[in-house]
Structures are given as structure tokens and as C-alpha cells.
Design an enzyme around this catalytic site. Sequence first.
Site: not given
Length: 367
Positions: A189, A217, A222, A238, A300, A325, A359
Site C-alpha cells: 500500500q 488476493y 496485509n 495469493e 481486494d 482500487c 480506493e
Amino acid sequence: MTKAHTAVDYDTQLAEKVQRLNAQLAPFHAPELEIFRSPETHYRMRAEFRVWHEGDDLYYIMFDPATKQKYRVDTFPAASRLINDLMPLLMEAIKPNDALRRKLFQVDFLSTLSGEILVSLLYHRQLDEEWDSAAQALKQRLNDEGFNLNLIGRARKQKKVLDRDYVLEKLNADGQTLIYQQIENSFTQPNGPVAEKMLEWAIDCTRDSQGDLLELYCGNGNFSLALAKNFRRVLATELAKPSVQSAQYNIAANNIDNVQIIRMSAEEFTQAINGEREFRRLKDQGVTLSDYQCNTIFVDPPRAGMDDETCKMVQGYDRILYISCNPETLVENLERLSQTHRISRCALFDQFPFTHHTEAGVWLERK
């Protein structure tokens, strides 16, 4: 530019983003938008600059997106204070040193709120022992001046690391401090202060949850690590190998024992959960999908949003936390998700102030 003028500009650009996102979410009867501002300066944890050689002089440049014209950059207020503090000292040290400056064409900075910084020097030539020696002296000199710095030299098919190719970030969210390994050239980020606000919002949405969380994802974990305390267990996927490795590092660094990361794309996981394909990597990691009672899913996705099959799979969960995003592909996904779910909360996170990028976060519950 005066500070007052900057403040007006910031409020104006933020108001435009709020208006645009409200209009995009209006067809889905979204509740009032929660707005999370960015600091107006020193918010970017990353920055990249080209290097311009002009006789004996050497300086950073950027290119105007509209005109493509280059312009000199001595300070960069959008970047963290750490990057701004280091920029002139780094250039001052490189300028008189032929081993460091010759055919240097780019400098990348990755900084943290925790005080660590990583610098990558990119060259149009192969790096030799002379460079090694000069780079080691440069690193020592800057660390003697108070920086917590690591250095990377890159050339074609070459990567020289002094001494680490990552930084350790510390983010504070909901009363806890989380450690994150952030590797050079991997996604992180970019806006540290807003990243903390995003974690806090996600924790607040999922507070008092029952059962397990599925996350697609997940990057370097995070959100997975921040949300772990709200669930019995977290199963996260991921595809990018460096991100998976960082996620595993972060699980250990934070002493979290209820998060399992599997290396799969969202599309592959959809096939696995639907029983369409068996994946050896699930067996190798001892993961039995039927052991999990996931009634909440966190997504995400990249800018392209979720593909149709993944979107359909996501609809099978009672509660959906979606960070986007790209509000345009979020809207495309919501056209399907809103058939079965309603938006209970929504948020705008100003990760990229003074740009058109927005975002967004939506918290959906089954109708």
C-alpha cells in the site's frame, strides 16, 4: 504555493472524488459514505525518479504526464519525510563517485512509517567489484548519518543486495502494532497513514464475527493478519510467490497461529471450492477446504475486478468485504452481488490524493 491554497485544493479534489463515488454507488442504495482523508503532504511511502546527467551535475527528474516534458526534482512533497531527507544526501554522495554514477538512470525509494528505507540504484551497465566497494561505503556513510538504510544495485540480469531487499513496516490498527515485510518490487500500500485507516475500517466491519474468513488476493497478508483476531481461522489465497513468502514471514513475525496462506489464483480457488479440480498444493499444505466454516469473504482484487465465476462464488457467502482500487470494476461486480446482498457500509479511502484514483470499500450482507 501556500499551505492555505494547498488545503483548498485538497478539499476540492476530495469532494470531487466523494461526489463521483456517491454517484457510482447510488444505484445500489448505498448508505452514507465514510470518508478517510490522506495527509496533504508526505503520504507516499514509495517514489521513483529518473536520473539526469548534465556535465558534472547529476539530479533527479520526473516527466509531466500531460506534456511528457522532463523537470528537475530536488524535493518531492508527496513522498515521505524520510525519502525527502535522504534524496539530497544520496545524490550528493553519488555525484562525485564515478563507480556509483556511471550509467545510473533511475533511483527507487521504498520507505516505512517504522523508519526503515530501501534504495534501488538502476544502471545501464554491469556492476563490478568497484561498484560493490563504493556501494558498501555509500551505505555505511548514510547509515552513519542516522538512516536505517539498505541498498540494491540493479542492471540487466543483475541484482546486488546490501544487505536486505526488503523493509519491515509497522502499522498500528485498532490498538495493535503489526509487522509487515515489504519486498522491493512487490505490491505494498503506497499511502502508509491511509493504509492504517483501511485496516481499522475492515476490523470494525468484521467485529464480533462468527466462524472463519476466506480471503482472495491476500498479497503479503496485509488484511489477513489484522482481521485474524475477529475470526476463528483465516484461509487466504495469493498467486504471486514473493507475496506468499512475505505473508508467511509476517504470520511468524506477528505470532499469529490462525492464518493459513495458500498459493492459488482466485480462479483456481473457485475451481477447487466448487469441486471442479483437485490441487496437489492443497494436499501438500494439509488444507482440507471442508474443515473451514467460512461465512465471510474478503476480496481486494486487481484493477480488473473479479471475473464472473469468482463473483458468482463470492455470492455464496453471507458477508462480503470488498476493497477496490477501481470503482468502475467495483460497480460491474456490484451489479451481480447486489442481486443477493445489500451494502451495509461503504467508504472512500484517499490513498492517492491529487490524482483521479480512488480506493473504495464496501461491506455487503445477504438480503
